[in-house]
Design a protein around this motif. Structure first.
Motif, PDB file in Angstrom:
ATOM      1  N   ASN A  55       8.555  -5.058 -20.194  1.00 50.49           N
ATOM      2  CA  ASN A  55       8.180  -6.753 -21.187  1.00 50.49           C
ATOM      3  C   ASN A  55       7.316  -7.500 -20.445  1.00 50.49           C
ATOM      4  OD1 ASN A  55      10.068  -6.314 -23.338  1.00 50.49           O
ATOM      5  ND2 ASN A  55      11.883  -6.308 -21.834  1.00 50.49           N
ATOM      6  N   THR A  56       6.965  -7.322 -19.264  1.00 48.40           N
ATOM      7  CA  THR A  56       5.843  -8.268 -18.546  1.00 48.40           C
ATOM      8  C   THR A  56       4.629  -7.733 -18.333  1.00 48.40           C
ATOM      9  OG1 THR A  56       6.945  -7.703 -16.431  1.00 48.40           O
ATOM     10  CG2 THR A  56       8.009  -9.698 -17.540  1.00 48.40           C
ATOM     11  N   SER A  57       4.311  -6.295 -18.460  1.00 49.99           N
ATOM     12  CA  SER A  57       3.291  -5.842 -18.074  1.00 49.99           C
ATOM     13  C   SER A  57       2.673  -4.742 -18.888  1.00 49.99           C
ATOM     14  CB  SER A  57       3.294  -5.285 -16.596  1.00 49.99           C
ATOM     15  OG  SER A  57       4.312  -4.358 -16.481  1.00 49.99           O
ATOM     16  N   LYS A  58       1.436  -4.401 -18.949  1.00 53.77           N
ATOM     17  CA  LYS A  58       1.156  -3.211 -19.866  1.00 53.77           C
ATOM     18  C   LYS A  58       1.086  -1.994 -19.069  1.00 53.77           C
ATOM     19  CE  LYS A  58      -2.979  -1.783 -22.707  1.00 53.77           C
ATOM     20  NZ  LYS A  58      -2.206  -1.208 -23.836  1.00 53.77           N
ATOM     21  N   HIS A  59       0.711  -2.063 -17.703  1.00 51.92           N
ATOM     22  CA  HIS A  59       0.875  -0.931 -16.958  1.00 51.92           C
ATOM     23  C   HIS A  59       1.789  -1.185 -15.767  1.00 51.92           C
ATOM     24  CE1 HIS A  59      -3.021  -0.041 -19.250  1.00 51.92           C
ATOM     25  NE2 HIS A  59      -2.198   1.022 -19.406  1.00 51.92           N
ATOM     26  N   PHE A  60       2.237  -0.421 -15.281  1.00 49.21           N
ATOM     27  CA  PHE A  60       3.011  -0.768 -13.844  1.00 49.21           C
ATOM     28  C   PHE A  60       3.450   0.527 -12.967  1.00 49.21           C
ATOM     29  CE2 PHE A  60       6.434  -0.154 -16.688  1.00 49.21           C
ATOM     30  CZ  PHE A  60       7.292   0.464 -15.899  1.00 49.21           C
ATOM     31  N   PHE A  61       2.999   0.314 -11.551  1.00 52.47           N
ATOM     32  CA  PHE A  61       2.863   1.373 -10.827  1.00 52.47           C
ATOM     33  C   PHE A  61       3.667   0.554  -9.368  1.00 52.47           C
ATOM     34  CE2 PHE A  61      -0.905   2.081 -12.818  1.00 52.47           C
ATOM     35  CZ  PHE A  61      -0.511   3.247 -13.286  1.00 52.47           C
ATOM     36  N   LEU A  62       5.026   1.149  -9.018  1.00 52.62           N
ATOM     37  CA  LEU A  62       5.732   0.849  -7.815  1.00 52.62           C
ATOM     38  C   LEU A  62       5.842   2.154  -6.880  1.00 52.62           C
ATOM     39  CD1 LEU A  62       7.008  -1.002  -9.968  1.00 52.62           C
ATOM     40  CD2 LEU A  62       8.817  -1.353  -8.687  1.00 52.62           C
ATOM     41  N   ILE A  63       5.429   1.834  -5.675  1.00 54.36           N
ATOM     42  CA  ILE A  63       5.182   2.979  -4.743  1.00 54.36           C
ATOM     43  C   ILE A  63       5.730   2.425  -3.490  1.00 54.36           C
ATOM     44  CG2 ILE A  63       3.867   4.333  -3.359  1.00 54.36           C
ATOM     45  CD1 ILE A  63       1.709   3.836  -5.929  1.00 54.36           C
ATOM     46  N   ASP A  64       7.023   3.219  -2.891  1.00 51.20           N
ATOM     47  CA  ASP A  64       7.353   2.926  -1.733  1.00 51.20           C
ATOM     48  C   ASP A  64       6.852   3.564  -0.634  1.00 51.20           C
ATOM     49  OD1 ASP A  64       9.545   1.275  -3.033  1.00 51.20           O
ATOM     50  OD2 ASP A  64      10.941   3.170  -3.048  1.00 51.20           O
ATOM     51  N   PHE A  65       6.619   2.910   0.595  1.00 54.06           N
ATOM     52  CA  PHE A  65       6.131   3.532   1.793  1.00 54.06           C
ATOM     53  C   PHE A  65       7.275   3.432   2.782  1.00 54.06           C
ATOM     54  CE2 PHE A  65       4.504  -0.801   1.647  1.00 54.06           C
ATOM     55  CZ  PHE A  65       4.700  -1.382   3.109  1.00 54.06           C
ATOM     56  N   ASN A  66       7.017   4.460   3.815  1.00 51.18           N
ATOM     57  CA  ASN A  66       7.859   4.414   4.919  1.00 51.18           C
ATOM     58  C   ASN A  66       6.983   4.997   5.979  1.00 51.18           C
ATOM     59  OD1 ASN A  66      10.322   4.203   6.345  1.00 51.18           O
ATOM     60  ND2 ASN A  66      11.000   6.209   5.818  1.00 51.18           N
ATOM     61  N   VAL A  67       6.773   4.057   7.152  1.00 55.30           N
ATOM     62  CA  VAL A  67       5.848   4.621   8.219  1.00 55.30           C
ATOM     63  C   VAL A  67       6.620   4.475   9.503  1.00 55.30           C
ATOM     64  CG1 VAL A  67       3.871   4.048   6.984  1.00 55.30           C
ATOM     65  CG2 VAL A  67       4.907   2.253   8.410  1.00 55.30           C
ATOM     66  N   ASP A  68       6.146   5.134  10.447  1.00 52.42           N
ATOM     67  CA  ASP A  68       6.345   5.161  11.828  1.00 52.42           C
ATOM     68  C   ASP A  68       5.911   4.036  12.687  1.00 52.42           C
ATOM     69  OD1 ASP A  68       3.899   5.962  13.152  1.00 52.42           O
ATOM     70  OD2 ASP A  68       4.491   7.800  12.739  1.00 52.42           O
ATOM     71  N   ASP A  69       6.376   3.737  13.828  1.00 53.75           N
ATOM     72  CA  ASP A  69       5.907   2.492  14.705  1.00 53.75           C
ATOM     73  C   ASP A  69       4.370   2.159  14.750  1.00 53.75           C
ATOM     74  OD1 ASP A  69       8.605   1.681  14.577  1.00 53.75           O
ATOM     75  OD2 ASP A  69       9.261   2.483  16.303  1.00 53.75           O
ATOM     76  N   THR A  70       3.873   3.644  14.701  1.00 54.51           N
ATOM     77  CA  THR A  70       2.499   3.571  15.149  1.00 54.51           C
ATOM     78  C   THR A  70       1.481   2.656  14.049  1.00 54.51           C
ATOM     79  OG1 THR A  70       1.871   5.542  14.315  1.00 54.51           O
ATOM     80  CG2 THR A  70       2.623   5.480  16.359  1.00 54.51           C
ATOM     81  N   TYR A  71       2.066   2.620  12.991  1.00 51.98           N
ATOM     82  CA  TYR A  71       1.206   2.046  11.963  1.00 51.98           C
ATOM     83  C   TYR A  71       1.553   0.452  11.714  1.00 51.98           C
ATOM     84  CZ  TYR A  71      -0.231   6.508  10.026  1.00 51.98           C
ATOM     85  OH  TYR A  71      -0.497   7.789   9.477  1.00 51.98           O
ATOM     86  N   LYS A  72       0.545  -0.174  11.813  1.00 54.65           N
ATOM     87  CA  LYS A  72       0.520  -1.690  12.074  1.00 54.65           C
ATOM     88  C   LYS A  72       0.207  -2.420  10.665  1.00 54.65           C
ATOM     89  CE  LYS A  72       1.766  -1.099  16.374  1.00 54.65           C
ATOM     90  NZ  LYS A  72       3.189  -0.946  16.553  1.00 54.65           N
ATOM     91  N   GLU A  73      -0.592  -1.740   9.900  1.00 49.14           N
ATOM     92  CA  GLU A  73      -1.203  -2.732   8.569  1.00 49.14           C
ATOM     93  C   GLU A  73      -1.677  -1.631   7.544  1.00 49.14           C
ATOM     94  OE1 GLU A  73      -4.022  -6.293  10.288  1.00 49.14           O
ATOM     95  OE2 GLU A  73      -4.943  -4.351   9.888  1.00 49.14           O
ATOM     96  N   ILE A  74      -1.374  -2.160   6.360  1.00 55.05           N
ATOM     97  CA  ILE A  74      -1.747  -1.795   5.222  1.00 55.05           C
ATOM     98  C   ILE A  74      -2.727  -2.425   4.318  1.00 55.05           C
ATOM     99  CG2 ILE A  74       0.225  -2.709   4.083  1.00 55.05           C
ATOM    100  CD1 ILE A  74       0.299  -0.329   2.059  1.00 55.05           C
ATOM    101  N   SER A  75      -3.976  -1.721   3.737  1.00 49.97           N
ATOM    102  CA  SER A  75      -4.790  -2.272   3.154  1.00 49.97           C
ATOM    103  C   SER A  75      -4.658  -1.729   1.256  1.00 49.97           C
ATOM    104  CB  SER A  75      -6.124  -2.333   3.473  1.00 49.97           C
ATOM    105  OG  SER A  75      -6.394  -2.819   4.795  1.00 49.97           O
ATOM    106  N   VAL A  76      -4.613  -2.544   0.559  1.00 48.11           N
ATOM    107  CA  VAL A  76      -4.549  -2.144  -0.934  1.00 48.11           C
ATOM    108  C   VAL A  76      -5.667  -2.588  -1.731  1.00 48.11           C
ATOM    109  CG1 VAL A  76      -3.122  -1.952  -2.902  1.00 48.11           C
ATOM    110  CG2 VAL A  76      -2.067  -1.793  -0.783  1.00 48.11           C
ATOM    111  N   TRP A  77      -6.230  -1.834  -2.522  1.00 47.64           N
ATOM    112  CA  TRP A  77      -7.180  -2.394  -3.390  1.00 47.64           C
ATOM    113  C   TRP A  77      -7.564  -1.562  -4.873  1.00 47.64           C
ATOM    114  CZ3 TRP A  77      -8.073   0.240   0.846  1.00 47.64           C
ATOM    115  CH2 TRP A  77      -8.617   1.363   0.785  1.00 47.64           C
TER     116      TRP A  77
END
Length: 199
Positions: free
Chosen positions: A46-68
């Motif tokens: 009801n609030t969007s035309k398209h929507f995507f939800l993606i869960d992530f689960n990473v180990d302690d070595t990952y410090k940052e995520i970039s999305v674009w």
């Protein structure tokens, strides 16, 4: 005003998803599409035309995520890193990508990207002019493995001015985008949600 309401809804949805994820452990260094409740799905529809939800689960070595978002026309990259944002990550979170039409008649849509994690919620919103004549398809695979040597394609919205039958991008494309770029030439315009996890 519409942007404020959408931001509030996305925030509430994010907190709802966090509560669900606490009881559902996932393997490390993976991304997956969460199962939505009927209520969550209704809110997004009801609030969007398209929507995507993606869960992530990473180990302690990952410090940052970039999305674009990247924009392609007939297979050629014409705009890269639209709405790019980078935030710190710890363990798990959710990437939310939605599009919504504005009230005017100028084919203007709003693209919204949010990253929800233990660090809070980071959001980017930007307008995009889209000629929606013809057909469109959208999709995302149900699961990804994070590979820190490449940037992942997480979701796509594809537009074609032709009336012939269209299909979404293949799973092969998402698994190895560089080797399947030819698929993008089938569409007038393609928007790809991309991400990169860094250590």
């Amino acid at each position: 005003m519409k942007k404020i309401i959408l931001s509030i809804i996305i925030s509430l949805l994010s907190f709802s998803l966090v509560a669900c994820k606490a009881d559902d452990p996932k393997p490390e260094n993976t991304l997956s599409v969460p199962k939505l409740s009927a209520r969550e799905k209704a809110i997004l529809e009801n609030t969007s035309k398209h929507f995507f939800l993606i869960d992530f689960n990473v180990d302690d070595t990952y410090k940052e995520i970039s999305v674009w978002v990247e924009k392609y026309e007939f297979g050629k990259l014409v705009e890269d890193e639209k709405g790019r944002m980078t935030t710190g990550v710890e363990k798990n979170g959710t990437i939310i990508f939605t599009t919504s039409k504005t009230d005017d008649e100028q084919d203007l849509s709003m693209f919204n990207i949010s990253i929800q994690s233990d660090d809070g919620i980071t959001t980017a919103t930007f307008p995009e002019t889209i000629d929606e004549k013809g057909s469109s398809v959208w999709g995302s695979p149900s699961k990804f493995n994070i590979n820190n040597t490449k940037k992942l394609a997480l979701a796509s919205i594809c537009y074609s001015s032709g009336d012939e039958g269209m299909h979404t991008l293949s799973n092969d494309f998402y698994n190895d985008m560089d080797r399947h770029m030819e698929e993008l030439k089938e569409y007038d315009v393609v928007y790809l949600l991309r991400s990169e996890f860094t250590k």
